[in-house]
Design an enzyme around this catalytic site. Sequence first.
Site, PDB file in Angstrom:
ATOM      1  N   ASP A  37     121.853 -57.362  48.993  1.00  0.00           N
ATOM      2  CA  ASP A  37     120.387 -57.519  49.050  1.00  0.00           C
ATOM      3  C   ASP A  37     119.785 -58.033  47.747  1.00  0.00           C
ATOM      4  O   ASP A  37     118.839 -58.813  47.766  1.00  0.00           O
ATOM      5  CB  ASP A  37     119.687 -56.238  49.551  1.00  0.00           C
ATOM      6  CG  ASP A  37     119.941 -54.985  48.748  1.00  0.00           C
ATOM      7  OD1 ASP A  37     120.825 -55.000  47.860  1.00  0.00           O
ATOM      8  OD2 ASP A  37     119.252 -53.974  49.003  1.00  0.00           O
ATOM      9  N   GLY A 122     121.866 -37.654  48.467  1.00  0.00           N
ATOM     10  CA  GLY A 122     123.043 -38.184  47.783  1.00  0.00           C
ATOM     11  C   GLY A 122     124.161 -38.581  48.720  1.00  0.00           C
ATOM     12  O   GLY A 122     125.317 -38.687  48.320  1.00  0.00           O
ATOM     13  N   ALA A 123     123.838 -38.820  49.987  1.00  0.00           N
ATOM     14  CA  ALA A 123     124.874 -39.149  50.973  1.00  0.00           C
ATOM     15  C   ALA A 123     124.891 -40.627  51.306  1.00  0.00           C
ATOM     16  O   ALA A 123     125.670 -41.080  52.144  1.00  0.00           O
ATOM     17  CB  ALA A 123     124.658 -38.323  52.240  1.00  0.00           C
ATOM     18  N   ASP A 172     116.724 -50.806  51.844  1.00  0.00           N
ATOM     19  CA  ASP A 172     116.433 -49.466  52.366  1.00  0.00           C
ATOM     20  C   ASP A 172     114.959 -49.311  52.716  1.00  0.00           C
ATOM     21  O   ASP A 172     114.602 -48.833  53.798  1.00  0.00           O
ATOM     22  CB  ASP A 172     116.824 -48.397  51.339  1.00  0.00           C
ATOM     23  CG  ASP A 172     118.273 -48.495  50.933  1.00  0.00           C
ATOM     24  OD1 ASP A 172     119.030 -49.191  51.626  1.00  0.00           O
ATOM     25  OD2 ASP A 172     118.642 -47.882  49.920  1.00  0.00           O
ATOM     26  N   TYR A 222     126.405 -47.884  40.518  1.00  0.00           N
ATOM     27  CA  TYR A 222     125.538 -48.912  41.097  1.00  0.00           C
ATOM     28  C   TYR A 222     125.038 -49.902  40.038  1.00  0.00           C
ATOM     29  O   TYR A 222     125.146 -51.120  40.203  1.00  0.00           O
ATOM     30  CB  TYR A 222     124.337 -48.244  41.785  1.00  0.00           C
ATOM     31  CG  TYR A 222     123.519 -49.194  42.628  1.00  0.00           C
ATOM     32  CD1 TYR A 222     123.724 -49.285  43.995  1.00  0.00           C
ATOM     33  CD2 TYR A 222     122.547 -50.001  42.055  1.00  0.00           C
ATOM     34  CE1 TYR A 222     122.988 -50.157  44.775  1.00  0.00           C
ATOM     35  CE2 TYR A 222     121.799 -50.879  42.819  1.00  0.00           C
ATOM     36  CZ  TYR A 222     122.024 -50.943  44.179  1.00  0.00           C
ATOM     37  OH  TYR A 222     121.283 -51.816  44.933  1.00  0.00           O
TER      38      TYR A 222
END
Length: 400
Positions: A37, A122-123, A172, A222
């Site tokens: 993205d 946090g999943a 997201d 990340y």
Amino acid sequence: MTVDAARALQVHSERFGAEGKSFRAPARVNLIGEHTDYTGGLVMPMAIDFQTIAVVSPRQDGRAVFYSENFGDEFSFEIATLGLDGRGEWSDYPAGVVWALRQEGVPVSGFNMTLWGNVPLGAGLSSSASVEVATAMALLDAAGVELPIERLANVCRRAENEFVGAKTGIMDQFVVAGAVAHRAMLLDCRAMTFELLPLPEDVRVVICNSMVKHRLADVAGYGDRRGEVEAGQAVVRAERPAVELLRDATLDDLAACADRMSVESLKRCRHIVTENTRVLESREALLAGDVETFGGIMYAAHVSMRDDFAASCEEVDELVEIALQQDGCYGARITGGGFGGCTVNLVKVAETEVFVAAVKAGYKASLGIDAECFVCEPSDGALALLRAAGSSATTLQAGA
Ligand code: GLA
């Protein structure tokens, strides 16, 4: 845990002594298109039926007061003087939305807000985007302002990028705001246009949580990957004038620039270039109702995330391999930012129960961890939920 608007409204009125109005935003799972993205690429997420509820009511002193039912904690500040000063806690996500809305020129007056959600933290299921979008929907309504989906998503992304400090892309926030039930969303992150795609009737999306937690704002992980990708992209852009973003690059472009970038950047960029192609191939497979092919592409995407992007981990890899051994499982892969979190699996409807039991047992036997599994269907995003609720959203009447 189930969350419901009536209970959230009750909690709010008991705490703040005022009726509130409730807004909802779902979570999301990404079917395919990982880490594409932020270089203008293609993603294919869908919203899932976990929710954050935001209940809002006005106050007159120019302060923002957030109460989290999940954390049992309250945090407040003066809206007019809010700067970029996060405190590294849950409140940064909604406070960041206040900050970003003001940057966008939306007037934000004093308010009390209760937040309550059931999105696993946090999943890799976008608990943060869910909180951001729910907060933004509530504050926009209070301000009497409507933003088109792209600007709404962008406000929430800025909250996360600039206030929280997690340099994520737009996927997201966009899907959490704009998803439509029964459809996956193919989003072009450069054009900011999307296509809604049907999933075959006879499959379910099963999410399995490895229980390895990640946090996108963590320095390692990340952010490191994004840095490696952007370094590679800068090299290709300098060498190939037709390439503005990695989205435009081919494997030949990368090969031509290979000796001018680090081995890591080359591999990360290769993942992105091949992943964009995989998203387009998945689209074709879905339109043809060819779930076997789609499943195969999902696993190829996992291998690429694991080997080229180096964003998987031992536990998640094991969960994917266990899943693929089960009858009726067409495909499995890591989903989300990586470094832990969940897998997404495409499973024949009739096999889902057996699949879930077998994966849980296999994971426990192999690594001693109890995985959580969720059988999901594509859900409505926050805007569709608001439309479905009618113009009044959900209001608790006095005495109700
Ligand atoms: C996180 C980010 C998204 C995206 C994914 C990886 O979920 O918030 O913007 O980059 O990771 O695909």
